[in-house]
Design a protein around this motif. Structure first.
Motif, PDB file in Angstrom:
ATOM      1  N   UNK A  94      -6.811  -9.622   9.146  1.00 30.81           N
ATOM      2  CA  UNK A  94      -7.120  -8.961   7.113  1.00 30.81           C
ATOM      3  C   UNK A  94      -9.317  -8.188   8.067  1.00 30.81           C
ATOM      4  N   UNK A  95      -8.726  -7.478   6.689  1.00 28.97           N
ATOM      5  CA  UNK A  95      -9.916  -6.719   7.306  1.00 28.97           C
ATOM      6  C   UNK A  95     -10.388  -5.556   5.760  1.00 28.97           C
ATOM      7  N   UNK A  96     -11.687  -5.696   5.541  1.00 27.45           N
ATOM      8  CA  UNK A  96     -12.598  -5.761   4.532  1.00 27.45           C
ATOM      9  C   UNK A  96     -13.898  -4.442   4.861  1.00 27.45           C
ATOM     10  N   UNK A  97     -13.127  -3.827   3.947  1.00 32.03           N
ATOM     11  CA  UNK A  97     -15.035  -2.491   4.005  1.00 32.03           C
ATOM     12  C   UNK A  97     -15.786  -3.082   3.396  1.00 32.03           C
ATOM     13  N   UNK A  98     -17.184  -3.425   4.602  1.00 34.29           N
ATOM     14  CA  UNK A  98     -18.285  -3.183   3.530  1.00 34.29           C
ATOM     15  C   UNK A  98     -18.111  -2.804   2.467  1.00 34.29           C
ATOM     16  N   UNK A  99     -19.658  -3.328   1.485  1.00 32.38           N
ATOM     17  CA  UNK A  99     -19.736  -2.835   0.261  1.00 32.38           C
ATOM     18  C   UNK A  99     -20.821  -1.233   0.641  1.00 32.38           C
ATOM     19  N   UNK A 100     -21.640  -1.258   1.555  1.00 29.01           N
ATOM     20  CA  UNK A 100     -21.790   0.035   2.178  1.00 29.01           C
ATOM     21  C   UNK A 100     -21.144   1.287   2.334  1.00 29.01           C
ATOM     22  N   UNK A 101     -20.434   1.168   3.247  1.00 28.92           N
ATOM     23  CA  UNK A 101     -19.372   1.690   3.622  1.00 28.92           C
ATOM     24  C   UNK A 101     -18.332   1.757   2.272  1.00 28.92           C
ATOM     25  N   UNK A 102     -18.537   1.866   1.447  1.00 31.91           N
ATOM     26  CA  UNK A 102     -17.306   1.920  -0.390  1.00 31.91           C
ATOM     27  C   UNK A 102     -16.295   3.614  -0.090  1.00 31.91           C
ATOM     28  N   UNK A 103     -17.902   4.299   0.024  1.00 29.20           N
ATOM     29  CA  UNK A 103     -17.933   5.755  -0.485  1.00 29.20           C
ATOM     30  C   UNK A 103     -16.724   6.142   0.678  1.00 29.20           C
TER      31      UNK A 103
END
Length: 451
Positions: free
Chosen positions: A419-428
């Protein structure tokens, strides 16, 4: 919000030229190997199914210098009328193979400026669609609007024809920036268009904004947002300007030295996002915002958000029929794109030929990778195990072939098993993360910068 990226990460990722991933594989990989005969076969082999329709109207009264669309300036009505006659003939041709089988839940008129056509021509075109396709009672029927040429007569026709959503091009309300991009459009004209639409039953309103334009600042972006919120649109799409003068020569009229750098573009995009979230909008995917009760926000909350050539959408149909010059369609087997050049498009249609110029046939892991990229772009996370299971693929093998380890080390992605999740600060930077699964990726100056 805590969307902060360090200068080091911005320098490493922000200037990369990447697709917006409204399709996978992306349009630069289409080829003439897929043409009319293939499309005709694909249409004829469709079962009874849900479908969406996209109609491209490639005309404007003036060229906006930032524009990346396939459009042309039409000072006279004659070429528009000639084109619309061919468009309706293409509708007839497509319907000959598949029309009665398709239940349509989304119709979108794009461009260009679709409302440039005379109102009676709009009525004729909608009547033709309703003759050939089973358009659902609750279908979303949407159109793109330029307030500078929008008329009460067209608003009346849209309401009478069943339109229920409109996307209004705003871009910016800063007069200096408007002059720099050759699109001077007052707030008053925009607000008047909203009133006209809503009074004629077109209640759902979208606004399009752009950051990264010449002379734009964080303050001017925030002033635009403040004015845009007055009519309270249901959705806003906030795009970064893609400066590709080698592909769109009219963009050479924009002073490249006046364009914000990556750090300023990022600051503008985050300032707009913070202002919209602060005003009660839900941030959706990479660049969309919607009121909490809008269907797009609900789809995002329920994990049912999708992405196609119109951006983020609630449209779940596997079949998209593209109509008009340059339009792209999607079939279960692949993509097809119509001829871009207007004379050639019209010549082929008059010969009763489907005007397909190129396309792409899915092969290998294309659909697996498309599903992964879509979930990352829509949800900011993906369960590779679940997706791979549906395609009989090995997630460990897939992961091993990606550059994700460096992104995990940089704090852009968190991994827990498959499972992969984009970190909040990396959303852009989600496009950069999605690109890790793009097996066709190559340097292409037609793409916009990652931020």
């Amino acid at each position: 919000m805590t969307d902060t990226l360090s200068p080091e990460l911005l320098a490493r990722y922000a200037d990369a030229r990447l697709p917006r991933y409204t399709s996978y594989p992306t349009a630069p990989h289409f080829s003439p190997d897929v043409g009319e005969a293939q499309y005709r076969f694909w249409l004829a082999s469709l079962p009874a199914t849900d479908a969406s329709l996209y109609l491209h109207i490639p005309f404007c009264r003036a060229m906006c210098w930032y524009c990346g669309c396939h459009t042309t300036v039409a000072a006279r009505e004659a070429p528009v009328l000639r084109y619309l006659e061919c468009l309706r003939q293409e509708i007839d041709l497509v319907a000959r193979y598949a029309g009665s089988l398709l239940s349509v839940r989304h119709v979108h008129f794009g461009g260009g400026t679709p409302t440039l056509m005379p109102p009676e021509q709009m009525q004729l075109t909608m009547d033709r669609l309703k003759t050939h396709f089973r358009i659902a009672d609750q279908a979303e029927i949407a159109i793109e609007i330029d307030p500078r040429t929008f008329t009460p007569e067209m608003a009346t026709t849209l309401g009478r024809s069943g339109f229920n959503r409109a996307s209004i091009g705003v871009q910016t309300f800063d007069l200096g920036v408007q002059q720099a991009i050759n699109r001077v459009q007052s707030f008053e004209a925009t607000e008047a268009s909203v009133r006209l639409l809503r009074s004629n039953g077109v209640r759902a309103i979208n606004f399009d904004l752009i950051y990264g334009l010449p002379g734009q600042t964080v303050q001017s972006c925030l002033q635009t947002v403040e004015q845009a919120l007055v009519p309270r649109p249901d959705r806003l799409a906030v795009f970064g300007y893609a400066h590709v003068p080698s592909f769109k020569p009219h963009q050479r009229k924009i002073d490249g030295a006046a364009l914000p750098d990556s750090e300023m573009r990022f600051a503008q995009s985050r300032a707009i996002a913070e202002a919209l979230v602060g005003a009660g909008y839900v941030e959706i995917g990479l660049d969309h915002f919607a009121l909490p009760d809008d269907p797009l926000a609900k789809a995002s909350a329920n994990g049912r958000l999708h992405r196609n050539f119109q951006g983020y959408t609630t449209d779940e149909a596997e079949v998209l029929i593209g109509l008009g010059a340059s339009s792209i369609g999607r079939m279960p087997q692949g993509f097809v794109q119509n001829e871009v050049r207007l004379p050639e498009y019209e010549r082929l249609v008059r010969q009763c030929r489907l005007p397909v110029a190129r396309g792409y046939r899915f092969a290998g892991e294309d659909q697996l990778r498309a599903a992964i990229i879509e979930r990352l772009m829509c949800d900011q996370h993906v369960d590779l195990g679940a997706v791979c299971q549906g395609f009989g693929a090995d997630p460990a093998k897939l992961l091993a072939a990606t550059p994700l380890e460096s992104m995990i080390a940089d704090g852009l992605v968190e991994r827990e098993g498959a499972r992969l999740s984009v970190t909040r600060h990396a959303r852009p930077l989600v496009r950069s993360i999605a690109a890790a699964f793009d097996a066709h990726l190559s340097e292409n100056d037609r793409h916009s910068r990652a931020i």
